[in-house]
Design an enzyme around this catalytic site. Structure first.
Site, PDB file in Angstrom:
ATOM      1  N   LYS A  82       0.868  -1.174   0.000  1.00  0.00           N
ATOM      2  CA  LYS A  82       0.000   0.000   0.000  1.00  0.00           C
ATOM      3  C   LYS A  82       0.910   1.231   0.000  1.00  0.00           C
ATOM      4  CE  LYS A  82      -3.844   2.046   2.659  1.00  0.00           C
ATOM      5  NZ  LYS A  82      -4.744   1.884   3.821  1.00  0.00           N
ATOM      6  N   SER A 157      -9.711   2.082   2.865  1.00  0.00           N
ATOM      7  CA  SER A 157      -8.800   2.782   1.988  1.00  0.00           C
ATOM      8  C   SER A 157      -7.777   1.882   1.292  1.00  0.00           C
ATOM      9  CB  SER A 157      -8.036   3.837   2.793  1.00  0.00           C
ATOM     10  OG  SER A 157      -7.240   3.210   3.795  1.00  0.00           O
ATOM     11  N   SER A 181     -10.018  -0.252   7.125  1.00  0.00           N
ATOM     12  CA  SER A 181      -9.437  -0.198   5.774  1.00  0.00           C
ATOM     13  C   SER A 181      -8.719  -1.441   5.278  1.00  0.00           C
ATOM     14  CB  SER A 181      -8.482   0.988   5.672  1.00  0.00           C
ATOM     15  OG  SER A 181      -9.218   2.159   5.472  1.00  0.00           O
TER      16      SER A 181
HETATM   17  N1  GLN Z   1     -13.217   4.571   6.244  1.00  0.00           N
HETATM   18  C1  GLN Z   1     -12.605   5.026   7.451  1.00  0.00           C
HETATM   19  C2  GLN Z   1     -12.151   6.455   7.285  1.00  0.00           C
HETATM   20  O1  GLN Z   1     -12.343   7.002   6.244  1.00  0.00           O
HETATM   21  C3  GLN Z   1     -11.468   4.135   7.830  1.00  0.00           C
HETATM   22  C4  GLN Z   1     -10.252   4.366   7.017  1.00  0.00           C
HETATM   23  C5  GLN Z   1      -9.107   3.520   7.446  1.00  0.00           C
HETATM   24  O2  GLN Z   1      -9.264   2.512   8.118  1.00  0.00           O
HETATM   25  N2  GLN Z   1      -7.919   3.969   7.053  1.00  0.00           N
HETATM   26  O3  GLN Z   1     -11.614   7.033   8.203  1.00  0.00           O
END
Ligand code: GLN
Length: 491
Positions: A82, A157, A181
């Site tokens: 990532k 994400s 995410s």
């Molecule tokens: N969807 C959540 C956010 O936008 C979690 C994102 C994540 O786990 N990095 O904060």
């Protein structure tokens, strides 16, 4: 080969059926062919990948050395990172214009550890900007497409990681999970992904979003693959002050143990309204399979879980507003081409360098931390966080693991939720409480729902319960084949 498990790849390498260079080339060629339609990879560098593969070649064990139980050598097996992980010599953009041209001078701990295990980097994966999002629509590099249906989101994400594995452009990938995410994109793309207990994997060199919630973890096809990857990723690191110092574990040690007597807690709050019927049907069918495998299900309650999304959207933006203050156009990252004085340079660089969702989070975070609102919002959210953690401890008095849906729906269409941030934030309703409590959570495929899209089953463990969760997932995967399915037209 593209559908092989890590153990199978390891055995093929050891038996000299394929070389590390040939294996890397196989995936690089698939990336060339399929990535333009998916946008999962945002940086590839054939030369660097092949150089790593040649170096790994020498470290591949010979003969049947790799077939044993436990810490199977990963030498020569490719994976992708990532783009939140700093990688020396490769661009690390975090999905943002702010870091569009940033090349890190050092490797993140996780990158170092996987390289030390002999794994070969295939490239860097697209993601929501600074890991803020649930659909991969906030990346500066454009959205990632779900390989099961390119009109739908892969989740976020870590959507690039999920799409890359689902399309078999990589056998495994790293991800990070601040509120879901790793698990949510794993669910939406039909994969297995694990967010470890907070502190098990070092955050050194992982670009910070919300430091008290961020945790790196493996994403792959199966629980067994995740266990082998976690063996290589976990471990104490003095460069992360929240890294936990405890003896090394073999996360694969319990995989083959039967599930007889395993107590699965089903939180009442996870099975109420809000979950789509197709998701419910697949999750219920998986639970029935677990009962057949000898587990028993008990009802538990997490009474404060309804407060997890509001508490998270105070705490995470608060930490993000502080973490992202380092991007000022001075030391590294984007700088506006034209500006007046110093303050003007800061504000123009940040206005142009960050996307809309990141700005929204910085504004919310700055607001909840400001004088006069701190007690009303930030402190209140911290108290709720404590209650949520206490709910889990109470629940674990009567069960060994908790199960439920990972996401309330299957992958949605592009644009379906982007106009309404609250709708988007609710995608993580089942995953966020785990991060607030610092607990490990994972998602594994448990069937298909509407539009033929994958459904994920979530397993939550108590602190340091990874081996047991992986055992529960592996035993289910021995009795099912959801995790080896792949989109027909990408075969
Ligand atoms: N969807 C959540 C956010 O936008 C979690 C994102 C994540 O786990 N990095 O904060």
């Amino acid at each position: 080969m593209i559908n092989s498990s890590l153990r199978e790849l390891s055995a093929a390498l050891a038996a000299r059926k394929i070389s590390a260079v040939e294996l890397a080339t196989l995936f690089l060629d698939r990336i060339d062919k399929l990535n333009p339609a998916l946008n999962a990879f945002i940086t590839i560098d054939r030369e660097q990948t092949l150089a790593q593969a040649r170096a790994a070649e020498a470290r591949v064990p010979k003969g049947t050395q790799s077939a044993g139980a436990g810490n199977t050598p990963l030498a020569g097996i490719p994976l992708a990172h990532k783009d939140i992980f700093c990688t020396r010599g490769w661009r690390t953009s975090c999905g943002s214009r702010m870091l569009e041209n940033f090349v890190s001078p050092y490797d993140a701990h996780v990158v170092e550890k996987l390289a030390a295990a002999g794994m070969v980097t295939l490239g860097k994966l697209n993601m929501d900007e600074f890991a803020m999002g649930s659909s991969n629509e906030t990346s500066f590099f454009g959205p990632v497409k779900n390989p099961w249906d390119t009109a739908r989101v892969p989740g976020g994400s870590s959507g690039g990681s999920a799409a890359a594995i689902a399309a078999r452009l990589a056998p495994a990938a790293t991800g990070t999970d601040t509120g879901g995410s790793i698990r949510q994109p794993a669910a939406l793309c039909g994969l297995t992904g694990l967010k470890p207990t907070y502190g098990v994997v070092s955050r050194y060199g992982m670009i910070a979003f919300a430091s008290s919630l961020d945790q790196a973890g493996p994403m792959a096809k199966s629980a067994e693959d995740c266990a082998l990857l976690l063996n290589a990723m976990a471990g104490f690191d003095s460069r992360d002050s929240t890294s936990i110092e405890r003896p090394a574990e073999d996360y694969a040690r319990d995989l083959e143990k039967p599930l007889t007597g395993l107590r699965i807690g089903l939180p009442r709050e996870f099975f109420g309204a809000g979950m789509d019927d197709d998701v419910r049907a697949a999750v219920e069918a998986a639970l029935a399979e677990y009962r057949k495998l000898g587990a028993i299900t008990v009802e538990v309650s997490l009474p404060n879980s309804g407060l997890s999304v509001p508490a998270y959207y105070v705490i995470a933006p608060a930490e993000a507003s502080s973490n992202l203050s380092r991007f000022d156009g001075v030391r590294y990252g984007y700088r506006a081409p034209e500006y007046g004085d110093l303050n003007d340079m800061y504000s123009k660089s940040r206005a142009l360098g960050f996307g809309a969702e990141v700005k929204r989070r910085i504004l919310i975070g700055t607001y909840v931390l400001s004088h006069g609102y701190y007690d009303a919002y930030y402190l209140k959210a911290q108290k709720i966080r404590r209650l949520i953690a206490a709910d889990f401890q109470k629940a674990f008095e009567s069960c060994d693991v908790i199960m439920g849906p990972t996401s309330p729906s299957v992958a949605f269409a592009f644009g379906a939720k982007s106009a309404d941030p609250v709708q988007m934030y609710l995608s993580d309703i089942y995953t966020i409480s785990t991060n607030l409590a610092g607990l490990p959570g994972m998602s594994l495929p448990c069937g298909f729902g509407a539009h033929g899209m994958p459904v994920g089953l979530q397993i939550i463990g108590n602190w340091f319960g990874e081996a047991r969760m992986l055992q529960a997932a592996h035993q289910y995967q021995k009795a099912s084949d959801w995790h080896v399915r792949m989109p027909e037209e990408l075969k």
